[in-house]
Design a protein around this motif. Structure first.
Motif, PDB file in Angstrom:
ATOM      1  N   ALA A   1       0.842   6.660  -6.905  1.00 20.20           N
ATOM      2  CA  ALA A   1      -0.181   7.470  -7.170  1.00 20.20           C
ATOM      3  C   ALA A   1       0.112   8.779  -7.095  1.00 20.20           C
ATOM      4  N   ARG A   2       0.966   9.158  -5.980  1.00 15.13           N
ATOM      5  CA  ARG A   2       1.291  10.615  -5.814  1.00 15.13           C
ATOM      6  C   ARG A   2       2.317  10.880  -7.377  1.00 15.13           C
TER       7      ARG A   2
ATOM      8  N   SER B   1       0.751  -1.252   0.172  1.00 11.78           N
ATOM      9  CA  SER B   1       0.015   0.043   0.226  1.00 11.78           C
ATOM     10  C   SER B   1       0.838   1.193   0.019  1.00 11.78           C
ATOM     11  N   ARG B   2       2.116   1.221   0.700  1.00 13.13           N
ATOM     12  CA  ARG B   2       2.780   2.430   0.619  1.00 13.13           C
ATOM     13  C   ARG B   2       3.483   2.397  -0.803  1.00 13.13           C
TER      14      ARG B   2
ATOM     15  N   ASP C   1       2.113   1.738  -3.682  1.00  9.28           N
ATOM     16  CA  ASP C   1       0.836   2.231  -4.622  1.00  9.28           C
ATOM     17  C   ASP C   1       0.353   3.534  -4.124  1.00  9.28           C
ATOM     18  N   ARG C   2       0.591   4.127  -2.875  1.00  4.75           N
ATOM     19  CA  ARG C   2       0.491   5.595  -2.672  1.00  4.75           C
ATOM     20  C   ARG C   2       1.434   6.405  -3.450  1.00  4.75           C
TER      21      ARG C   2
END
Length: 84
Positions: A67-68, A60-61, A63-64
């Motif tokens: 996305a950023r 999840s880190r 992926d974030r």
């Protein structure tokens, strides 16, 4: 013999990771189970649970961060000046 099998399983899982879409929990659980098994009797399940949690968190880190990086930058434009 168990050590060789565990090492071979870990290498097989790590080499198969690019073929999987999101191997975060599965890969972490497998590696955690191997590590827990090496620690001692009964620790494989605890290692698998911890490995799954860490793998999901790391995914999840990543992926974030992706996305950023892909999101357009919010560039503020100056407000129009009133005409006199």
């Amino acid at each position: 013999m168990k050590t060789i099998l565990a090492a071979a399983a870990a290498v097989a899982l790590l080499s198969a990771a690019p073929a999987m879409a999101k191997p975060s929990c599965a890969k972490g659980a497998a590696l955690g189970a191997v590590g827990g098994h090496m620690v001692g009797s009964g620790h494989a399940v605890a290692g698998a649970a911890a490995g799954c949690a860490v793998g999901s968190h790391e995914r999840s880190r990543a992926d974030r961060a992706a996305a950023r990086q892909q999101a357009p930058q919010n560039q503020q434009q100056p407000a129009p000046q009133p005409a006199h």
